[in-house]
Design an enzyme around this catalytic site. Sequence first.
Site, short mmCIF file in Angstrom:
data_model
loop_
_atom_site.label_atom_id
_atom_site.label_comp_id
_atom_site.label_asym_id
_atom_site.label_seq_id
_atom_site.Cartn_x
_atom_site.Cartn_y
_atom_site.Cartn_z
CE LYS A 74 -4.66 -1.66 0.28
NZ LYS A 74 -6.10 -0.68 -0.42
CB SER A 99 -9.07 -2.77 7.35
OG SER A 99 -8.35 -2.33 6.50
CD GLU A 225 -13.03 -10.91 -4.21
OE1 GLU A 225 -13.78 -10.35 -4.06
OE2 GLU A 225 -13.99 -11.57 -4.99
N GLY A 229 -15.43 -13.14 1.56
CA GLY A 229 -15.79 -11.63 0.68
C GLY A 229 -15.21 -11.89 -0.65
CG ASP A 231 -16.38 -7.11 -2.93
OD1 ASP A 231 -15.59 -8.06 -1.96
OD2 ASP A 231 -16.05 -6.60 -3.61
CB SER A 325 -0.57 -8.13 -0.75
OG SER A 325 -1.47 -8.90 0.21
#
Length: 342
Positions: A74, A99, A225, A229, A231, A325
């Site tokens: 990130k 988060s 994923e 979750g 989506d 990640s």
Amino acid sequence: MPALKSGMVGVYQKKEGRRDMQKEPGFADVVAASVRLKGHAHRTPVLTSRYLNRLSGAELFFKAENFQRVGAFKFRGALNAILALPEEVRRRGVVAYSSGNHAQGVACAAQQAGIPAVIVMPKDAPAMKLAATRGYGAEVVLYDRYAEDRQAIGGALAAERGATLLPPFDHPDIIAGQGTAALELFEETGPLDALFVPVGGGGLASGCALVAQAASKGCTVIGVEPAAGDDARQSLAAGHIVQIEVPKTLADGAQTTAISPLTFGIMRRLLREIVTVDDATLVATMRTLAERMKIVVEPTGCLGVAAALAAASEWKGKRIGVIISGGNVDMARFSRLVQGFE
């Protein structure tokens, strides 16, 4: 490597009541981001494991973003987005909602740029991520992720303070910054047959897919994923963005309820599919990586590894890239998880 053409994606901005055309990033934007980040973001190692190669029958290359600044990829997108701002805009500061890993990334990048940062974080975010975000000098505003809208809170704070809102994935400079992880991976490995990438909001997967398309023709990009979750998987299957309730999963970095028009457009075009991994498999993968590769990886960071190992029969004899990640997990909780106590 040839530059890709950029498209335009419409993004609806609720607070302004209008529809803006947001420029979809291309490979050239990732290359530009790599120039901005040089000397600031770590060039993380690409790790291999003879044990996991034997187990899978494939040649696996792990891009270890758990060794990135703030412990996750990130930081790349956050700093790229901040450095891309005009100086007079940058000085007014930034607001983000996250988060944990995007929170730390923006806080650290803002500290480096010498600007103020306000981060909206859930009350139940991991304690180490809250502490680290505050430790980088950011102001933290807490909210209830199950009852309140973090985007609305972040938007109101940005408007009140005249700051720039930096969403965790719905931003072309964020996506381009995240893509530099894959750019470095391909620079070291050369062409790959497949690339497995964790998916939360889709910023990392989108950026990495842009690079794979340009740097390794024929490379299959697969998003991963948490099973609770999914989506993004549902969205690609339905052909439109699907919103879900806040998922209950150990993969807190992928607890998004919906991807964005920007990431949906890129992933729909460039990913072959999105697969899922359950929490039990993530814990088993955390244990394997600790025992065999001597590295600490958070549950979200294990998504790509777990999926690559599960799909081993399809990729025997092939060269497979995997994005790890992040590694931001509280050590006490990590110990409980790998010992089977939680």
